[in-house]
Design an enzyme around this catalytic site. Structure first.
Site, mmCIF file in Angstrom:
data_model
loop_
_atom_site.group_PDB
_atom_site.id
_atom_site.type_symbol
_atom_site.label_atom_id
_atom_site.label_comp_id
_atom_site.label_asym_id
_atom_site.label_seq_id
_atom_site.Cartn_x
_atom_site.Cartn_y
_atom_site.Cartn_z
ATOM 1 N N LYS A 80 0.713 -1.270 -0.055
ATOM 2 C CA LYS A 80 -0.093 0.065 0.027
ATOM 3 C C LYS A 80 0.837 1.448 0.003
ATOM 4 O O LYS A 80 1.933 1.287 0.696
ATOM 5 C CB LYS A 80 -0.967 0.113 1.344
ATOM 6 C CG LYS A 80 -1.856 0.980 1.175
ATOM 7 C CD LYS A 80 -2.856 0.903 2.333
ATOM 8 C CE LYS A 80 -4.128 1.869 2.846
ATOM 9 N NZ LYS A 80 -4.834 1.659 3.963
ATOM 10 N N SER A 82 -9.761 1.789 2.936
ATOM 11 C CA SER A 82 -8.963 2.626 2.157
ATOM 12 C C SER A 82 -7.774 1.800 1.321
ATOM 13 O O SER A 82 -7.259 2.333 0.178
ATOM 14 C CB SER A 82 -7.965 3.660 2.920
ATOM 15 O OG SER A 82 -7.337 3.022 3.840
ATOM 16 N N SER A 111 -9.789 -0.743 6.983
ATOM 17 C CA SER A 111 -9.326 -0.525 5.667
ATOM 18 C C SER A 111 -8.518 -1.610 5.217
ATOM 19 O O SER A 111 -8.375 -1.804 3.773
ATOM 20 C CB SER A 111 -8.187 0.673 5.708
ATOM 21 O OG SER A 111 -8.809 1.979 6.147
#
Length: 451
Positions: free
Chosen positions: A79, A157, A181
């Protein structure tokens, strides 16, 4: 959506010599680069050359019987909020473009590399991790692998992390979870996402959202895959994980809040899963959890997330606020109005809240609830207005956020029938009950796959 294979399947193939790391990595890179795919929206940076070089090293070690771990040579995505030496960490934002590059890898990235993982690139995300929808106006929004014709949100996210796995661009994705997330995109994309107890995996080198709530884990094809990666990320090497017995397993279904607003598809998949677990001997009981209904009032002024995000972002907002997604900056700026006393009030309320919920969980092995009460909405739906965006975001974040505030551990695993809209079933336990939760999750996963 490509057929998804587990880490252990690929590890076995590498050990048996039926594939090579460079072949797995080349295949992942081809899928990332394909103009027909989502690669351009999934990845903010691709490490093609470095990944190929790492794969060559892994192939040499495997051939010599010197694999560094069970993930030697496997392509994994990271990420965009984790530092990678030599790159600027942008966290899905353009506000950090031109800022200094990281001088060292984040601890989580270090541990993956030391275990032999091949990092194929950095994945897109909600800007600064501050939304559960996965929408990014700067780099585009990766489309959910289910029903791409409609164009549905991936969840956030860690949006790119989930789609990278679903589309075969990586075998697993490193992500973070502050209010869901990891679990939200896993649920909406038909994958497994594990949020460990926050303190178990170091956050050094990960751009923070809320230092009190941030947790680091993985999105992957199976519970075993997530457990395998968690052992590496946490540095905990214990006994081999075994499935718990379903017979007599005590599962509590909160009757407070978690089913409010559930759509028909989620409700049906969830009830079907509970019936399957009951038929196999699990004791499934409803449990009123009044504390859950009070969390919104505890966080009414913005809570830990807004106050701690404001502390980090205030300087950047002053210099580059116009470059933020307004839907993100407006949520961060709520923290500006919180006083030190307000912040301490939330900390005190949290301690009492955790004690109350944990006391109710003593007679149960885990909580079980839908990860998200609705199937993935379309991008068009969420873009209808700021009000719809906000309401949808709050609904999708609601159930996972409960476990972050609890400082617990939780996992989302698929509970829908093949071909149906992805629905996640979330299992949760108090802090540091991670190994027991993973053991339970292995058993539940096997039961649902056999349904």
């Amino acid at each position: 959506m490509h057929p998804i294979v587990t880490l252990s399947h690929c590890t076995s193939a590498l050990r048996e010599g039926t594939t090579r790391s460079h072949e797995l990595v080349d295949q992942a890179l081809e899928r990332i680069a394909s103009p027909e795919g989502e690669g351009a929206r999934v990845f903010t940076r691709v490490y093609a050359e470095a990944a190929r070089q790492s794969a060559v090293v892994s192939d040499m070690l495997l051939a010599a019987g010197q694999a560094r771990s069970s993930i030697e040579g496997l392509p994994i995505s990271v990420k965009d909020l984790f530092d990678v030496a030599g790159d600027t960490t942008q966290a899905g934002s353009v506000a950090l473009q031109g800022h200094p590059a990281a001088t060292a890898d984040a601890v989580a990235v270090q541990r993956l590399k030391a275990a032999g993982a091949v990092i194929v690139g950095r994945t897109n995300m909600t800007e600064f991790a501050f939304s559960g929808l996965g929408i990014n106006p700067h780099f585009g929004t990766p489309l959910n692998p289910w029903d791409r014709a409609t164009g549905r949100i991936p969840g956030g996210s860690s949006s790119g992390a989930a789609v990278s796995v679903a589309d075969g661009m990586a075998l697993a994705g490193l992500g973070s979870d502050t209010g869901g997330s990891l679990r939200i995109p896993a649920a909406l994309c038909g994958l497994v996402g594990f949020k460990p107890t926050a303190s178990r995996v170091p956050t050094q080198g990960a751009l923070p959202l809320s230092t009190s709530l941030d947790s680091i884990g993985a999105i992957a094809p199976s519970v075993a895959c997530c457990a395998q990666l968690d052992a590496i990320l946490s540095g905990e090497t214990g006994a081999a994980l075994r499935p718990a017995s379903l017979k007599g397993l005590r599962l509590a279904v909160p009757s407070t809040l978690v089913m409010d607003g559930a759509d028909a598809q989620v409700a049906h998949s969830f009830e079907r899963a509970l019936a399957r677990l009951s038929a196999l001997g699990a004791v499934v009981q409803e449990l009123a959890v009044p504390a859950f209904a009070r969390l919104a009032s505890i966080n009414a002024k913005g809570g830990l997330v807004a106050s701690e995000a404001w502390a980090w972002h205030r300087g950047l907002l002053a210099s580059s606020g116009a470059r933020y997604d307004p839907r993100v900056s407006s949520r961060i700026q709520r923290g500006q109005a919180m006083s030190a006393a307000d912040y301490i009030d939330v900390l005190d309320a949290r301690s009492a809240w955790i004690a109350e919920v944990q006391a109710q969980m003593v007679d149960h092995d885990a909580l079980v609830m839908p990860t998200v009460p609705v199937i993935a909405p379309s991008l068009a739906e969420t873009a209808a207005s700021d009000e719809v965006y906000t309401q949808t975001n709050l609904l999708i974040l609601r159930n996972p956020t409960l476990i972050n505030f609890l400082d617990g551990c939780a996992i989302s695993l698929p509970c829908h029938r093949p071909g149906d809209a992805p629905v996640g079933l979330m299992l949760a336990a108090p802090r540091l009950h991670d190994q027991r939760l993973l053991s339970i999750s292995l058993a539940v996963e096997a039961a649902l796959q056999g349904a």
